[in-house]
Every structure is written in structure tokens, then in C-alpha cells.
Design an enzyme around this catalytic site. Structure first.
Site, PDB file in Angstrom:
ATOM      1  CE  LYS B  90     -23.867  70.988  25.499  1.00 41.33           C
ATOM      2  NZ  LYS B  90     -23.935  69.694  24.778  1.00 41.33           N
ATOM      3  CD  GLU B 112     -24.520  64.297  30.106  1.00 37.97           C
ATOM      4  OE1 GLU B 112     -25.571  63.948  30.670  1.00 37.97           O
ATOM      5  OE2 GLU B 112     -24.519  64.920  29.025  1.00 37.97           O
ATOM      6  CB  SER B 379     -22.227  76.077  20.255  1.00 35.75           C
ATOM      7  OG  SER B 379     -20.856  76.039  20.593  1.00 35.75           O
TER       8      SER B 379
END
Lengths: 273, 398
Positions: B90, B112, B379
Site C-alpha cells: 500500500k 479509506e 502483498s
């Protein structure tokens, strides 16, 4: 607007213009708290002086709505109210004698799931004169515009204080009226409006010959009167939905139901410019 | 292949821009600023500098030898996005959008978050760039991911619990969009996945493509050739699209997106948007969507908060329809088993999201020949999930 229009909303705005009056356009979430009550509230709104009525279709993810209408949507969804039920409610209101033009306020996805063919085929038979689709900007609306025109239904465009140079494009080819969003943000009562709201509405007026209405956040008679000076229509949504929410305990009790309905009527009556 | 998206933000029939008019000019401004700055070498250099010196890129492409042996088939590599600063991919996107926000002169950012990884990444970048930060997070997720809530607060962000709807990622997204509509003049919305209205799906993909770009270079270095298969978890789909995109023209490279099947795709408790969804408009774009016959969005379910989402990025829907990528479901239980498998074979605790990708590879690897090369996008790391795994297994002996 052509002279031979049979669209009930166009006729209403024409008459209002002749009389020099501003349209009071209440919004109601259909099925809040239940469908039978919605029909009763429609009668009250008409008696209170509504000129055009927005029927809100409850949706699971109402992006353009604040907490009041979100809660109303949730209540209606618990009763399994959906797009078709809302259209049927409009028809029933007509059969009950309502003369109000009805606008369906719905997010785009329920329309897509019904299918555009079915949706447009049924709009007219369900007495719908106009559509507001808050998440369908002009770039995405070409097909809906074409189909609305063919069906004789007005697809009401929204313009926002941030629209600036987009206004021309949005209003060109529009029908019914142009809906000005009073301020940045979602639906819901507010005490102040975007600082440039008057200039904004004036710029919309310059761009179109259609009637111009304003909404989002208008909740008091004073605010309605203020905007009635510069607009052909004023939409009041959350304030009415909140009133309905307040009187739900009264509406649910047969002994106090008529009192609850009366309170809604009185609230809307005092909004009338 | 056709270049997507087109100027309307369309990936075939998916994507687009379905938002209130109030946001349209902000999205157009964002699109134009992004186009302008991404052509500016100084902008790219600033991002590259932070990705390297701040986040620790490039991340390793690690040959998982013990996992490979255990499964007894294809050779398995892990792209170690879990080794990024803040523990997941991210940060790649948060740095990109954060720098863009700064260039655009915005001083406030919002985000969010589901699992909290994107929220933490945004709070981190906001602290680094001296910006005010608000993170919207479903109330249910603030409980599941209490540690991440605390991390965001430590980093100086305000965490706003969202109590509407199912109180998870989709509602956090709705609330962030609502807040943005009201504050669009001074606020930049750092959207965390490859979803939402144009230009977000394209922009997030481009900020995440570094995953695939590095993988491509690294695998050629290690093996002298491209991999046969890429596997990545898909919620909104940002790590997957970042991994897939640089390989799009390489026909020999297969791509599998793994979505959350929760308690099973035949139960009501799943987040298998591709397997069970239909075309719909949700949070600003057209894509596959979990919804009922009336177009009401249905609640998703997954043990992994990051995959607990009824929508999916429009480019993934496009890749599914043109059959460039395949999408498969993996259940909560399969993901947990895979998580344990990676822990004991490689000493790596993966995020529950990434564990879904591992689970699918655990299913298919034994059936693949030993000279097949599979790359899994790992990830994120699983530290954040330890508590919810304990709760799920009710403290039972692993």
C-alpha cells in the site's frame, strides 16, 4: 418545453410561471417507515402545498446522501422496498387522486439492474414525469438522456457550485428543470450555504431557459423564502425526512397516527413561500 | 492489446466516472494534474527516492525453496512486498498520491481503509509530508484491526469509525467519498485500491506497477526467463494489477487473481465478486459487483478485512472478460491453512490477504511440472492479523 407537452411536470412549471409562484418540491424516501404510510404522507404533502414531489428510491450505498436520508433508506430497505415498489407507489398515489408530478430520485445501479428497456417502458405507465440520478454525470448520461427524451420523461440534471465551465454542457439539451446543488456536500440540513451560491444560481440562469430549482440543505421556511427570490423551485428533503423519522412512533400507533400525519403536514405548510 | 483506459476512464465496458456532479471537476483536476506531473522527471525522481530510501525498495524476489519442495511441483517465488516500510504494498501508492497531493498544493488528505494497511500507509506519508490526515474505517474493522488503529493514531492521523451499512471497507469508502464531496476544495482523497472513479483505477495501477516492473527484472536475472504464472490476491485489486500490468503483453505469462470465498461461494458469506458478481455501478465505476436482483449492494464476508469488499477494480473485470487473467476463489479456512504452511516452511507470516494467493498456489503447484515458475505477490505481512487468527482458531493449538 414544447407547447404540446403532456408531461405533468412541464405543465406544472408552466402554470407556476403564469401565477408567478415558486415550486415547493418536497422529497420523501419511499417506504419509510412503510408503503402505506408513504401514500398517506403524499396526500399530506399535497394538502400542505407541494407542487412537485421527489420520490426517493432507497439504496444500500447512497453516496450523495447524509445521515438522515441514509437512515430512512435503511428503514425502507428493511421493508424490502426497491425501485419497482417505488414506481408502483407513484401509480397508487395517482389512483388515490394525487395530481402531483412525480420525480423518481434513484441511484444508477438499481436502474441498471432493472434493465433500461423495462425501466423506460414502465415509467410512463407508472406516472413518473422526471428522473434524478445523482451519480450519473453528463459524461455518462448520453443513453439515459436519449431514452428519457423518447419516453417523454425529464432527466433532471444536477449542477454544483464546483461545476463552473461544465454548466453549459450540462444544461444543453436538458429538459424539465435544472437542479442546483446549494453547497458542497451531501444532502442534509445546514445553516449556511456555499458563499457564492447566488452568483452560481445566476450563472445557471444565464445558461438555460429551463426553470431553475435549488436543493441540498434547505430546511426552514426562511431559507425557502430566500431562495424563492431567485429560483423557480425549492427542494426540501432531509428536513422532511427527519420530521417523518421524528413522528414514526406516532405513525405506528393507530391512536396517534393522524396526529403524526398532521405534524408532517404542518411542517411542510410552514415551508411554503 | 488495446491501451486501457480510454479518455473516459473505460476499460472495455468497465470503469468510467459515476459520482455526484460536485466531484466531477475535482476528478478532472486530478486527472490533469496527474498527467502533467507524471510527465515531469522531478516528480518521478521524488517518488523513486522515497520508494528506495524511505520504503526500502526494491523488495526481494525470494525463491521459496522449502515451500516449493513441500508442494512438490512448480518453482515458487515470493515477491516480498511485505518487506516494505509499513508492511505492505500500500505504501507504493500512498507515496505516489501523497507527492501528487503536495504538488497540487493540497494540505489535507483523507483515506479509506479496510485491514488498516492503506490507512497506516497514508498516515505515514501524511506525517512524512506534514499533511493533516483523516482515515475512515468501518467500525467492525476498527475492532478486527485494533493494532492498526493505534498505529494510525501514533502517526498523528485521526481515525473516524464508520457506523453506516455493514461497517466495513465499502462503508469506509462511501464515507470518505461523502467527506470529499463536502471538502473537495482543500482535500486530496488518497484512494487505496485500483477502484473508484477515473482516474483512480489507472493512477493506482501506475503507482503499483513497480511490483511487476521489479519482478520482471528480478526473475529474468534469477531464471533467465519470464515466469509462467503470476498469482495475487484480489480485493479491490491494487497489488494484483500492479504485479500483472507490466506483463500484459507477454502472452506466455498466465495471471490468476485470488478472491475471498469466505465460508464458501455457495454460502451468503463470501467476497467472491468475480465468481458470483454481475455488472454494476459501485463507488464511482462500473465493474463486477455483489448485489441482489434489485441492484442493492450485498455485504461481503472474509476473514481478511482487506478482501472484505463487494466490488473489484474495473481493470480486473476487463481482464476477466477478455480472458487475459483468471479469477478463482479461496475460502477463509484454505487461507488460514496456507498462512500456517508459509509460517512453518519459510518462517514468513503473511497477511491474511496474501495467504489467499498462497492457498491457491498450494492447490495447483503440485500438479505443475518442476520447470514451471510461479510468482506469488506476497502483498503484506501478517503481524496485524495475529490477533484475529487467534480469535478465529479460538486459541486452539496450531
Amino acid at each position: 418545453m414544447t407547447t404540446e407537452t403532456t408531461n405533468r411536470m412541464d405543465l406544472a412549471f408552466r402554470k407556476l410561471k403564469e401565477e408567478g409562484r415558486t415550486a415547493l418540491i418536497p422529497f420523501l424516501t419511499v417506504g419509510d417507515p412503510d408503503l402505506e404510510t408513504t401514500l398517506d404522507i403524499i396526500s399530506e404533502l399535497e394538502a400542505a402545498g407541494a407542487d412537485v414531489l421527489e420520490l426517493g428510491v432507497p439504496y444500500s450505498d447512497p453516496l450523495a446522501d447524509g445521515p438522515v436520508i441514509q437512515r430512512a433508506s435503511s428503514r425502507a430497505l428493511r421493508g424490502k422496498v426497491h425501485l419497482r415498489t417505488c414506481m408502483e407507489t407513484a401509480l397508487k398515489a395517482r389512483q388515490n387522486g394525487s395530481k402531483l408530478p412525480f420525480i423518481l430520485f434513484t441511484y444508477y445501479n438499481p436502474v441498471l439492474q432493472m434493465g433500461l428497456d423495462t425501466f423506460f417502458a414502465e415509467l410512463d405507465t407508472h406516472e413518473i414525469s422526471g428522473l434524478i440520478i445523482p451519480d450519473l454525470p453528463v459524461e455518462e448520461s448520453e443513453e439515459m438522456r436519449r431514452r428519457s427524451r423518447e419516453a417523454g420523461v425529464n432527466l433532471i440534471p444536477l449542477v454544483a457550485p464546483t461545476s463552473s465551465e461544465r454548466i453549459e454542457r450540462i444544461v444543453s439539451g436538458a429538459s424539465g428543470f435544472v437542479y442546483c446543488v446549494s453547497s458542497l456536500g451531501v444532502t442534509g440540513e445546514r445553516s449556511s450555504f456555499h458563499s457564492g451560491v447566488d452568483d452560481f444560481i445566476a450563472s445557471v440562469r444565464r445558461a438555460t431557459d429551463l426553470p431553475v430549482a435549488v436543493g441540498f440543505g434547505i430546511s426552514t421556511g426562511e431559507q425557502v423564502a430566500r431562495f424563492a427570490q431567485i429560483c423557480d423551485g425549492v427542494v426540501v428533503g432531509s428536513a422532511i425526512v427527519r420530521k417523518v423519522e421524528e413522528v414514526i412512533p406516532l405513525l405506528e400507533n393507530p391512536a396517534t397516527r393522524s396526529d403524526g400525519l398532521l405534524q408532517i403536514r404542518e411542517f411542510v405548510s410552514q415551508l411554503r413561500p | 492489446m488495446i491501451q486501457v483506459p480510454d479518455k473516459y476512464g473505460r476499460f472495455g465496458s468497465f470503469g468510467g466516472r459515476f459520482v455526484p456532479e460536485t466531484l466531477m471537476n475535482a476528478l478532472i483536476e486530478l486527472e490533469e494534474s496527474y498527467a502533467k506531473f507524471s510527465a515531469d522527471p522531478a516528480f518521478q525522481e521524488e517518488i523513486e527516492y522515497l520508494l528506495k530510501q524511505y520504503s526500502g525498495r526494491e523488495t526481494p524476489l525470494y525463491y521459496a525453496e522449502r515451500l516449493t519442495k513441500q508442494l512438490g511441483g512448480a518453482k515458487i517465488y515470493l515477491k516480498r512486498e511485505d518487506l516494505n516500510h509499513t508492511g505492505a504494498h500500500k505504501i507504493n501508492n500512498a507515496i505516489g498520491q501523497g507527492i501528487l497531493a503536495k504538488r497540487m498544493g493540497k494540505t489535507k488528505v483523507i483515506a479509506e481503509t479496510g485491514a488498516g494497511q492503506h490507512g497506516v500507509a497514508t498516515a505515514t506519508v501524511a506525517a512524512l509530508l506534514g499533511m493533516e490526515c483523516k482515515v475512515f474505517m468501518g467500525e467492525e474493522d476498527t475492532r478486527r484491526q485494533a493494532l492498526n488503529v493505534f498505529r494510525m493514531k501514533l502517526l498523528g492521523a485521526e481515525v473516524i469509525p464508520v457506523t453506516s451499512g455493514s461497517r466495513t471497507l465499502k462503508d469506509a469508502g462511501n464515507e470518505a467519498l461523502r467527506y470529499w464531496v463536502s471538502n473537495v476544495e482543500d482535500t486530496f482523497y488518497i484512494l487505496g485500491s485500483a477502484v473508484g472513479p477515473h482516474p483512480y483505477p489507472m493512477m493506482v495501477r501506475n503507482f503499483q506497477r513497480i511490483i511487476g516492473d521489479e519482478t520482471r527484472r528480478q526473475i529474468v536475472e534469477a531464471e533467465g526467463r519470464l515466469p509462467d504464472l503470476l498469482v495475487a490476491a484480489v480485493g479491490g485489486g491494487s497489488n494484483a494489477i500492479g504485479m500483472f500490468y507490466p506483463f500484459m503483453e507477454d502472452e506466455s505469462v498466465g495471471m490468476i487473481g485470488v478472491e475471498a470465498a469466505g465460508k464458501g461461494v455457495d454460502t451468503p458469506f463470501h467476497a467472491a465478486t468475480m465468481s458470483k458478481g454481475t455488472h454494476g455501478v459501485f463507488q464511482g465505476s462500473m465493474s463486477y459487483l455483489l448485489q441482489d436482483e434489485y441492484g442493492q449492494v450485498t455485504e461481503a464476508h472474509s476473514i481478511s478485512a482487506g478482501l472484505d469488499y463487494p466490488g473489484v477494480g474495473p481493470e480486473h473485470s476487463y481482464l476477466k472478460d477478455i480472458e487475459r487473467a483468471k479469477y478463482v476463489p479461496v475460502t477463509d479456512k484454505e487461507a488460514l491453512d496456507a498462512l500456517k504452511l508459509l509460517c512453518v516452511t519459510e518462517g514468513i507470516i503473511p497477511a491474511l490477504e496474501s495467504a489467499h494467493a498462497i492457498a491457491h498456489v498450494a492447490k495447483i503447484a503440485p500438479g505443475l511440472s518442476k520447470d514451471n515458475i510461479v510468482v506469488i505477490c506476497l502483498s503484506g505481512r501478517g503481524d496485524k492479523d495475529v490477533e484475529s487468527i487467534m480469535a478465529y482458531t479460538e486459541g486452539a493449538d496450531l
